[in-house]
Scaffold this motif. Structure first.
Motif, short mmCIF file in Angstrom:
data_model
loop_
_atom_site.label_atom_id
_atom_site.label_comp_id
_atom_site.label_asym_id
_atom_site.label_seq_id
_atom_site.Cartn_x
_atom_site.Cartn_y
_atom_site.Cartn_z
N MET A 1 1.51 3.54 -2.94
CA MET A 1 1.15 3.16 -1.59
C MET A 1 2.06 2.02 -1.17
SD MET A 1 -2.58 2.63 0.06
CE MET A 1 -3.15 3.72 -1.20
N GLU A 2 2.51 2.07 0.05
CA GLU A 2 3.40 1.04 0.57
C GLU A 2 2.76 0.37 1.77
OE1 GLU A 2 6.64 2.73 3.33
OE2 GLU A 2 6.29 4.32 1.86
N SER A 3 3.32 -0.73 2.19
CA SER A 3 2.89 -1.39 3.42
C SER A 3 4.11 -1.55 4.31
CB SER A 3 2.30 -2.77 3.12
OG SER A 3 1.05 -2.63 2.50
N LEU A 4 4.02 -1.01 5.51
CA LEU A 4 5.14 -1.11 6.44
C LEU A 4 5.23 -2.53 6.99
CD1 LEU A 4 4.88 2.13 8.61
CD2 LEU A 4 6.34 1.70 6.64
N ASP A 5 6.43 -3.05 7.05
CA ASP A 5 6.67 -4.31 7.74
C ASP A 5 7.04 -3.97 9.19
OD1 ASP A 5 9.27 -3.32 7.61
OD2 ASP A 5 9.98 -4.87 6.24
N SER A 6 7.35 -4.98 9.99
CA SER A 6 7.64 -4.72 11.40
C SER A 6 8.84 -3.78 11.57
CB SER A 6 7.85 -6.02 12.17
OG SER A 6 8.90 -6.77 11.61
N ALA A 7 9.82 -3.87 10.69
CA ALA A 7 10.98 -2.97 10.76
C ALA A 7 10.56 -1.53 10.45
CB ALA A 7 12.08 -3.43 9.81
N GLY A 8 9.64 -1.36 9.50
CA GLY A 8 9.15 -0.03 9.16
C GLY A 8 8.37 0.61 10.31
N TRP A 9 7.53 -0.21 10.98
CA TRP A 9 6.80 0.30 12.15
C TRP A 9 7.79 0.68 13.25
CZ3 TRP A 9 2.08 2.01 12.18
CH2 TRP A 9 1.16 1.53 11.26
N ALA A 10 8.81 -0.15 13.46
CA ALA A 10 9.81 0.15 14.48
C ALA A 10 10.52 1.47 14.17
CB ALA A 10 10.81 -0.99 14.60
N ARG A 11 10.86 1.70 12.90
CA ARG A 11 11.50 2.97 12.52
C ARG A 11 10.61 4.16 12.83
NH1 ARG A 11 13.14 -0.07 8.23
NH2 ARG A 11 11.50 0.71 6.86
N MET A 12 9.31 4.03 12.56
CA MET A 12 8.38 5.13 12.83
C MET A 12 8.36 5.46 14.32
SD MET A 12 7.20 6.13 9.91
CE MET A 12 6.07 7.33 10.58
N PHE A 13 8.24 4.44 15.15
CA PHE A 13 8.16 4.68 16.59
C PHE A 13 9.51 5.06 17.19
CE2 PHE A 13 4.11 2.69 15.96
CZ PHE A 13 3.30 3.40 16.84
N ASN A 14 10.59 4.51 16.67
CA ASN A 14 11.91 4.85 17.19
C ASN A 14 12.30 6.29 16.87
OD1 ASN A 14 12.24 2.33 18.33
ND2 ASN A 14 13.32 1.50 16.55
N SER A 15 11.75 6.84 15.78
CA SER A 15 12.07 8.23 15.43
C SER A 15 11.14 9.22 16.14
CB SER A 15 11.99 8.43 13.91
OG SER A 15 10.66 8.26 13.46
N CYS A 16 10.10 8.73 16.75
CA CYS A 16 9.13 9.56 17.45
C CYS A 16 9.73 10.05 18.77
CB CYS A 16 7.88 8.73 17.69
SG CYS A 16 6.53 9.62 18.38
N ARG A 17 9.52 11.32 19.11
CA ARG A 17 10.14 11.90 20.31
C ARG A 17 9.14 12.26 21.41
NH1 ARG A 17 13.85 9.38 19.25
NH2 ARG A 17 15.26 9.91 17.60
#
Length: 175
Positions: A1-17
């Motif tokens: 299990m991992e914990s997303l940091d702010s950069a990880g959350w940004a990657r998730m939303f930036n890859s969302c279309r």
């Protein structure tokens, strides 16, 4: 299990279309970064400006994601009468709405006939699910990411069923 940091959350939303949907099902979250905010709110020293400043990074991410045409929806299943935490969350929701999120509330008593995933989750483009794991008392544990098509379909359908029954934020009054 991992914990997303702010950069990880940004990657998730930036890859969302197309869409990012958040299903929340807990009545209390005890995440450390909110403790001071809740204490100020409880003391009457908290308002929209403080709330917006506290979650400025998140709101910026939501504005940027929404500006790209991604539909942002958040559905919250809540017990009534609502907990103190849900009252705090409800009072802060206008900032999320102003940043581009659509928010609906579903009283738990109206959710009994729904099949729901076991954990809160974000569903991105109906293909990727990011589960949020918490302890029994609401403490943050971490995230779990899956692209399993069966899990994504289950979560997307669950979200839509909650959304359909949910009450828009501007008309929901916590009891």
């Amino acid at each position: 299990m991992e914990s997303l940091d702010s950069a990880g959350w940004a990657r998730m939303f930036n890859s969302c279309r197309e869409s990012a949907c958040h299903l929340e099902m807990r009545d209390h979250y005890a995440v450390a970064e909110e403790e001071a905010d809740i204490a100020k709110w409880r003391a009457g020293d908290w308002g929209p400006e403080q709330d917006a400043a506290s979650k400025a990074g998140w709101l910026d991410l939501m504005r940027a994601t929404s500006a790209r045409g991604v539909r942002l929806r958040r559905a919250r299943i809540v017990s009534e009468p609502v907990t103190e935490y849900i009252r705090f969350e409800h009072e802060g929701t206008p900032q999320n709405v102003a940043a581009g999120e659509e928010v609906r509330w579903l009283p738990r008593s109206r959710a009994s006939g729904l099949a729901l995933p076991g954990n809160d989750c974000w569903i991105f483009d109906r293909t990727t699910v990011l589960f949020n794991h918490f302890t029994g008392d609401g403490g943050w544990v971490g995230n779990e990411l899956t692209t399993d098509p069966r899990v994504a379909l289950l979560c997307a359908e669950a979200f839509e069923s909650v959304w359909e029954l949910g009450i828009p934020h501007d008309t929901y009054v916590p009891r």
